[in-house]
Design a protein around this motif. Structure first.
Motif, PDB file in Angstrom:
ATOM      1  N   GLY A 101     -12.345  19.431 -97.295  1.00 39.88           N
ATOM      2  CA  GLY A 101     -11.695  19.075 -96.033  1.00 39.88           C
ATOM      3  C   GLY A 101     -12.631  18.988 -94.845  1.00 39.88           C
ATOM      4  O   GLY A 101     -12.251  18.502 -93.783  1.00 39.88           O
ATOM      5  N   THR A 102     -13.867  19.490 -94.975  1.00 40.62           N
ATOM      6  CA  THR A 102     -14.851  19.373 -93.892  1.00 40.62           C
ATOM      7  C   THR A 102     -15.377  17.945 -93.844  1.00 40.62           C
ATOM      8  O   THR A 102     -15.155  17.157 -94.765  1.00 40.62           O
ATOM      9  N   TRP A 103     -16.090  17.634 -92.785  1.00 46.20           N
ATOM     10  CA  TRP A 103     -16.675  16.310 -92.617  1.00 46.20           C
ATOM     11  C   TRP A 103     -18.193  16.421 -92.568  1.00 46.20           C
ATOM     12  O   TRP A 103     -18.737  17.386 -92.024  1.00 46.20           O
ATOM     13  N   SER A 104     -18.879  15.434 -93.118  1.00 47.38           N
ATOM     14  CA  SER A 104     -20.334  15.321 -93.051  1.00 47.38           C
ATOM     15  C   SER A 104     -20.682  13.927 -92.596  1.00 47.38           C
ATOM     16  O   SER A 104     -19.855  13.009 -92.653  1.00 47.38           O
ATOM     17  N   CYS A 105     -21.927  13.768 -92.129  1.00 49.34           N
ATOM     18  CA  CYS A 105     -22.341  12.475 -91.606  1.00 49.34           C
ATOM     19  C   CYS A 105     -23.824  12.261 -91.880  1.00 49.34           C
ATOM     20  O   CYS A 105     -24.622  13.182 -91.717  1.00 49.34           O
ATOM     21  N   ASP A 106     -24.179  11.054 -92.269  1.00 50.52           N
ATOM     22  CA  ASP A 106     -25.577  10.715 -92.519  1.00 50.52           C
ATOM     23  C   ASP A 106     -26.301  10.256 -91.260  1.00 50.52           C
ATOM     24  O   ASP A 106     -27.516  10.146 -91.250  1.00 50.52           O
ATOM     25  N   GLY A 107     -25.576   9.989 -90.173  1.00 54.38           N
ATOM     26  CA  GLY A 107     -26.173   9.545 -88.916  1.00 54.38           C
ATOM     27  C   GLY A 107     -25.812  10.474 -87.777  1.00 54.38           C
ATOM     28  O   GLY A 107     -25.554  11.658 -87.972  1.00 54.38           O
ATOM     29  N   ASP A 108     -25.785   9.919 -86.562  1.00 56.08           N
ATOM     30  CA  ASP A 108     -25.424  10.667 -85.358  1.00 56.08           C
ATOM     31  C   ASP A 108     -23.912  10.677 -85.168  1.00 56.08           C
ATOM     32  O   ASP A 108     -23.232   9.719 -85.533  1.00 56.08           O
ATOM     33  N   VAL A 109     -23.407  11.744 -84.561  1.00 59.71           N
ATOM     34  CA  VAL A 109     -22.000  11.839 -84.173  1.00 59.71           C
ATOM     35  C   VAL A 109     -21.967  12.067 -82.668  1.00 59.71           C
ATOM     36  O   VAL A 109     -22.542  13.025 -82.168  1.00 59.71           O
ATOM     37  N   ASP A 110     -21.286  11.177 -81.955  1.00 61.00           N
ATOM     38  CA  ASP A 110     -21.201  11.282 -80.493  1.00 61.00           C
ATOM     39  C   ASP A 110     -19.753  11.476 -80.068  1.00 61.00           C
ATOM     40  O   ASP A 110     -18.971  10.532 -80.015  1.00 61.00           O
ATOM     41  N   LEU A 111     -19.410  12.728 -79.766  1.00 61.84           N
ATOM     42  CA  LEU A 111     -18.077  13.077 -79.280  1.00 61.84           C
ATOM     43  C   LEU A 111     -18.136  13.502 -77.816  1.00 61.84           C
ATOM     44  O   LEU A 111     -17.297  14.257 -77.345  1.00 61.84           O
ATOM     45  N   SER A 112     -19.124  13.011 -77.094  1.00 63.60           N
ATOM     46  CA  SER A 112     -19.296  13.384 -75.687  1.00 63.60           C
ATOM     47  C   SER A 112     -18.328  12.625 -74.791  1.00 63.60           C
ATOM     48  O   SER A 112     -17.845  11.548 -75.143  1.00 63.60           O
ATOM     49  N   CYS A 113     -18.023  13.221 -73.649  1.00 56.41           N
ATOM     50  CA  CYS A 113     -17.250  12.576 -72.580  1.00 56.41           C
ATOM     51  C   CYS A 113     -15.867  12.109 -73.022  1.00 56.41           C
ATOM     52  O   CYS A 113     -15.394  11.054 -72.595  1.00 56.41           O
ATOM     53  N   LEU A 114     -15.218  12.891 -73.868  1.00 57.21           N
ATOM     54  CA  LEU A 114     -13.888  12.511 -74.354  1.00 57.21           C
ATOM     55  C   LEU A 114     -12.784  13.447 -73.850  1.00 57.21           C
ATOM     56  O   LEU A 114     -11.622  13.286 -74.227  1.00 57.21           O
ATOM     57  N   GLY A 115     -13.129  14.421 -73.027  1.00 57.44           N
ATOM     58  CA  GLY A 115     -12.131  15.359 -72.519  1.00 57.44           C
ATOM     59  C   GLY A 115     -11.642  16.352 -73.568  1.00 57.44           C
ATOM     60  O   GLY A 115     -10.584  16.960 -73.399  1.00 57.44           O
ATOM     61  N   LEU A 116     -12.409  16.561 -74.631  1.00 50.07           N
ATOM     62  CA  LEU A 116     -11.994  17.454 -75.711  1.00 50.07           C
ATOM     63  C   LEU A 116     -11.997  18.917 -75.274  1.00 50.07           C
ATOM     64  O   LEU A 116     -12.911  19.363 -74.583  1.00 50.07           O
ATOM     65  N   THR A 117     -10.987  19.667 -75.698  1.00 45.62           N
ATOM     66  CA  THR A 117     -10.962  21.110 -75.498  1.00 45.62           C
ATOM     67  C   THR A 117     -11.349  21.837 -76.785  1.00 45.62           C
ATOM     68  O   THR A 117     -11.693  23.007 -76.753  1.00 45.62           O
ATOM     69  N   ARG A 118     -11.263  21.133 -77.909  1.00 45.62           N
ATOM     70  CA  ARG A 118     -11.675  21.641 -79.222  1.00 45.62           C
ATOM     71  C   ARG A 118     -12.264  20.483 -80.009  1.00 45.62           C
ATOM     72  O   ARG A 118     -11.928  19.334 -79.761  1.00 45.62           O
ATOM     73  N   LEU A 119     -13.123  20.799 -80.960  1.00 45.20           N
ATOM     74  CA  LEU A 119     -13.639  19.748 -81.840  1.00 45.20           C
ATOM     75  C   LEU A 119     -12.509  19.302 -82.757  1.00 45.20           C
ATOM     76  O   LEU A 119     -11.738  20.136 -83.251  1.00 45.20           O
ATOM     77  N   PRO A 120     -12.378  17.995 -82.986  1.00 44.33           N
ATOM     78  CA  PRO A 120     -11.196  17.460 -83.667  1.00 44.33           C
ATOM     79  C   PRO A 120     -11.141  17.715 -85.171  1.00 44.33           C
ATOM     80  O   PRO A 120     -10.062  17.652 -85.763  1.00 44.33           O
ATOM     81  N   VAL A 121     -12.282  17.943 -85.798  1.00 41.84           N
ATOM     82  CA  VAL A 121     -12.340  18.225 -87.231  1.00 41.84           C
ATOM     83  C   VAL A 121     -13.367  19.321 -87.472  1.00 41.84           C
ATOM     84  O   VAL A 121     -14.140  19.666 -86.574  1.00 41.84           O
ATOM     85  N   ARG A 122     -13.396  19.841 -88.688  1.00 42.10           N
ATOM     86  CA  ARG A 122     -14.400  20.836 -89.060  1.00 42.10           C
ATOM     87  C   ARG A 122     -15.546  20.116 -89.750  1.00 42.10           C
ATOM     88  O   ARG A 122     -15.340  19.459 -90.775  1.00 42.10           O
ATOM     89  N   PHE A 123     -16.731  20.209 -89.182  1.00 46.80           N
ATOM     90  CA  PHE A 123     -17.909  19.558 -89.738  1.00 46.80           C
ATOM     91  C   PHE A 123     -18.681  20.528 -90.624  1.00 46.80           C
ATOM     92  O   PHE A 123     -18.659  21.735 -90.399  1.00 46.80           O
ATOM     93  N   LYS A 124     -19.391  19.964 -91.586  1.00 45.77           N
ATOM     94  CA  LYS A 124     -20.258  20.771 -92.445  1.00 45.77           C
ATOM     95  C   LYS A 124     -21.719  20.489 -92.129  1.00 45.77           C
ATOM     96  O   LYS A 124     -22.475  21.379 -91.799  1.00 45.77           O
TER      97      LYS A 124
END
Length: 185
Positions: free
Chosen positions: A20-43
């Motif tokens: 159920g976790t998420w992984s990524c081979d590149g960059d992840v940009d979740l900046s400037c979105l007004g988030l109060t929590r990270l939307p998923v659990r990353f590995k």
């Protein structure tokens, strides 16, 4: 998870692991979105992970391992708990509400920035910083719990330091605007 976040993850080459976790081979940009929590659990993120300029109050869900930079600056973090244990390049947690560095990564491959917080101790700082360590503009009176090895410059200006208990510093020790005795300033 909303469609915008899902699209960002897909565009970044992220995939969901069997647990159920998420992984990524590149960059992840979740900046400037007004988030109060990270939307998923990353590995793991093999590139950089950006979650700066949000309203985050926790790092729960952050990747355990990041191959590039980790930028969580300019949020509302009071703790680094839940953050990555390994960061291959820069770790920037400046401009938050941190009073301690407990929960910071054990390994940082380049710079570590924790300026403009409310730090009264460096307890929890990574033990070794390969490049620069920046802890200016805090409430520090001692550097005793900071990294024992800094390969580049150690920026500890604009604090309330009365002593300079540091280990190895490969570059300059920049400690102006403190309460140091004149023979140490």
């Amino acid at each position: 998870m909303d469609d915008k976040i899902l699209q960002i993850l897909k565009d970044s080459g992220c995939y969901q692991n069997p647990d159920g976790t998420w992984s990524c081979d590149g960059d992840v940009d979740l900046s400037c979105l007004g988030l109060t929590r990270l939307p998923v659990r990353f590995k793991e993120v093999k590139g950089s992970f950006y979650c700066h300029d949000n309203q985050l109050t926790t790092l729960e869900g952050a990747p355990e391992k990041i191959g590039g930079d980790f930028w969580c600056y300019n949020n509302k973090l009071t703790s680094l708990a839940g953050g990555p244990r390994y960061v291959g390049r820069d770790y920037w947690c400046d401009r938050n509400r941190l009073t301690t560095l407990k929960g910071a990564a054990d390994y940082v491959g380049r710079d570590f920035w924790c300026t403009y917080n409310q730090l009264s101790t460096l307890k929890g700082a990574p033990p070794k910083i390969k490049a620069d360590f920046l802890c200016g503009y805090n409430r520090l009176i001692t550097l005793a719990d900071g990294p024992w090895w800094v390969g580049g410059d150690y920026h500890c200006h604009h604090n309330y330091l009365t002593t300079l208990a540091v280990g190895y510093v490969g570059g300059s020790l920049l400690c102006h605007e403190n309460s140091l005795p004149s023979d140490l300033a």
